[in-house]
Write a protein that holds these residues in place. Structure first.
Motif, PDB file in Angstrom:
ATOM      1  N   LEU A  42       0.824  -1.206   0.000  1.00  0.00           N
ATOM      2  CA  LEU A  42       0.000   0.000   0.000  1.00  0.00           C
ATOM      3  C   LEU A  42       0.865   1.265   0.000  1.00  0.00           C
ATOM      4  CD1 LEU A  42      -2.809   1.086  -0.132  1.00  0.00           C
ATOM      5  CD2 LEU A  42      -2.992   0.864   2.347  1.00  0.00           C
ATOM      6  N   ARG A  77       1.831   1.836  -3.475  1.00  0.00           N
ATOM      7  CA  ARG A  77       0.716   2.386  -4.261  1.00  0.00           C
ATOM      8  C   ARG A  77       0.542   3.881  -4.000  1.00  0.00           C
ATOM      9  NH1 ARG A  77      -3.666  -2.328  -3.086  1.00  0.00           N
ATOM     10  NH2 ARG A  77      -2.738  -3.917  -4.421  1.00  0.00           N
ATOM     11  N   THR A 137      -5.865   2.618  -4.742  1.00  0.00           N
ATOM     12  CA  THR A 137      -6.389   1.268  -4.633  1.00  0.00           C
ATOM     13  C   THR A 137      -5.964   0.652  -3.307  1.00  0.00           C
ATOM     14  OG1 THR A 137      -6.240   1.023  -7.031  1.00  0.00           O
ATOM     15  CG2 THR A 137      -6.456  -1.004  -5.744  1.00  0.00           C
ATOM     16  N   GLY A 138      -6.942   0.135  -2.560  1.00  0.00           N
ATOM     17  CA  GLY A 138      -6.642  -0.503  -1.279  1.00  0.00           C
ATOM     18  C   GLY A 138      -6.973   0.357  -0.076  1.00  0.00           C
TER      19      GLY A 138
END
Length: 155
Positions: A115, A118, A139-140
């Protein structure tokens, strides 16, 4: 020597600016204030351009500048200095989304290696965060995780 094509200047109505440090194989290294939205190419130009023996090959000249960053001209790829880790207790530290390293981001609640990568990828591809709410686009990061992270970050 690499030629840098001039880029259009951001609107003069913009009242904010970014402060950046240009160093390395550059004609006039130093700290410069440029309009928000400026690109790395603008910073290189403001610093007088690259020296004769330098190359900008390791720089993404089209990337938007982030306030407080350092641009090292002529450094091998991956050799640019990273911001230091916070000296304070990670539980009370508020991280800047635009300057935090992946190691620092991993200290946030619920943020692991993937993460954090990201978040930094989002920052790089979008030219930095302009609001904390943009974390929701990574995302996440769902609503619950965003609420956990939100008080621990800033832009």
């Amino acid at each position: 020597m690499t030629q840098i094509a001039p880029t259009p200047k951001p609107s003069p109505s913009a009242t904010t600016a970014v402060t950046i440090h240009v160093t390395g194989k550059i004609r006039n290294p130093g700290v410069y204030r440029l309009p928000t939205g400026s690109r790395v190419a603008d910073a290189v130009t403001a610093a007088g351009g690259v020296s004769r023996t330098a190359s900008t090959g390791s720089l993404n000249l089209a990337r938007r500048l982030i306030d407080g960053e350092q641009i090292v001209v002529g450094a091998p790829a991956g050799q640019a200095p990273q911001p230091p880790l916070p000296a304070a207790d990670p539980a009370t530290t508020v991280l800047d989304l635009n300057t935090a390293t992946t190691d620092q981001l991993e200290q946030l609640p619920g943020v692991g290696e993937v993460l954090a990568a990201r978040i930094t990828e989002f920052r790089t591809t979008r030219g930095g965060f302009t609001t904390v709410d943009q974390l929701r686009e990574v995302t996440g990061i769902g609503p619950r995780k965003f609420e956990e992270i939100k008080p621990k970050v800033r832009v």
